[in-house]
Design an enzyme around this catalytic site. Structure first.
Site: not given
Length: 364
Positions: A238, A303
């Protein structure tokens, strides 16, 4: 080019007068690709000093774009003397694909035509395809005999690739954690975003730029976890995926009026919904009680690290299509900030863990 230079620049000044330049285009324009001829005419129209830099002309004819050439185009009226690329008919399937990619990623018509004229698919977008195959299918399917790791299983930490706070001295884990995923939905969303966004971006900007943004997001993601969520492991790509997607979405917003991709608002909404769903799932998983308390759930900070890389370094790299980043002031500012963060995180990992009274999970 030397006979031409002597003919149109007998004094060897490095410039060609606009009049001589236009006569050259009228004489040999039929031999040129219409898109390249259009850029040459735009270069002539944009010049207010009555002369053209000969090196800009050479760069154009050899498919090189210097910063001075781009500035010459930007300062002119940039009139497009032929119909838009989107209106051209009779294109083959591959030509329509290249045109589609141009409109998906580039905000200016003259850049789209330049890309459409010069793209040869050599090399192909190998980086995103390779990293997807290796990370998501080959290793997980063949070596592990399963496509995803189940974080509810007590042995999910027992592999040599994911990042674990007790094993942070093994430097490769700050990169190789992208080969592991916690759940089929985690794997699926990253695959979709990586292929749908990463492959077109690599086709336009090249493997070097896209791989830099991707790897910088991956490293920033694991280092962000080691600083802000010190007791958690990390799995999934991610960080790299969010760096690419956030850079792309930021450039669409910054160049909203120039982006001519179809359903751009809907597509942005879908991308944001997918990212939000995957991020929300990661936050919920991190704070959800573990079925096996010695095995903590993965962190979601990777993230955020990827997003920060995307809206800084990524925006600069994707905004300056085929231009030298060394000439961009913002590039050096954001690169310096990134390097400072990496150095800070390294020293944090060396000293902070021993100074803070943390209860780290046991080594796998």
């Amino acid at each position: 080019h030397f006979p031409l230079l002597f003919q149109f620049d007998p004094d060897n000044t490095g410039y060609i007068s606009t009049e001589k330049f236009r006569s050259l285009l009228q004489r040999h324009g039929s031999e040129l690709d219409p898109h390249k001829l259009e850029v040459l005419l735009a270069l002539a129209d944009s010049n207010s000093e009555g002369r053209i830099c000969y090196q800009d002309f050479v760069n154009l004819m050899s498919n090189k774009r210097s910063n001075s050439f781009r500035q010459a185009i930007l300062q002119g009226n940039r009139r497009l003397c032929s119909k838009a690329l989107l209106e051209e008919t009779g294109l083959s399937l591959s030509q329509r694909l290249i045109r589609h990619v141009a409109y998906e990623t580039l905000p200016r018509e003259i850049d789209r035509k330049w890309y459409y004229d010069s793209y040869t698919c050599c090399p192909p977008p190998w980086f995103m395809i390779t990293i997807t195959i290796v990370a998501f299918f080959l290793y997980n399917g063949v070596v592990l005999d399963r496509f995803v790791l189940q974080v509810t299983h007590p042995l999910y930490l027992k592999n040599a690739l994911l990042y674990h706070p007790q094993l942070r001295a093994q430097a490769w884990r700050y990169l190789t954690y992208i080969f592991m995923h916690a759940g089929i939905e985690h794997l699926g969303l990253n695959v979709v975003l990586q292929l749908l966004v990463g492959v077109p971006l690599e086709m336009v900007h090249g493997a070097a730029r896209i791989s830099f943004v991707y790897v910088a997001g991956v490293v920033a993601g694991s280092l962000a976890v080691s600083v802000a969520d010190m007791t958690a492991p990390v799995v999934g790509s991610s960080g790299g995926v969010y760096a690419l997607v956030s850079a792309h979405l930021a450039n669409i917003v910054m160049n909203w009026s120039g982006m001519k991709c179809q359903f751009k608002l809907l597509r942005m909404a879908v991308a944001l919904i997918c990212m939000s769903f995957e991020f929300g799932r990661a936050v919920w998983l991190r704070f959800h009680p573990s079925v096996y308390p010695p095995c903590p759930h993965p962190s979601f900070m990777a993230h955020l690290g990827g997003v920060m890389v995307g809206i800084t370094l990524g925006v600069i790299i994707l905004r300056n299509y085929e231009q030298r980043l060394q000439d961009q002031t913002l590039w050096w500012i954001f690169l310096s900030i990134y390097v400072i963060f990496v150095l800070f995180a390294i020293f944090w990992n060396i000293f902070a863990y021993s100074l803070l009274d943390l209860k780290l999970p046991p080594p796998p």
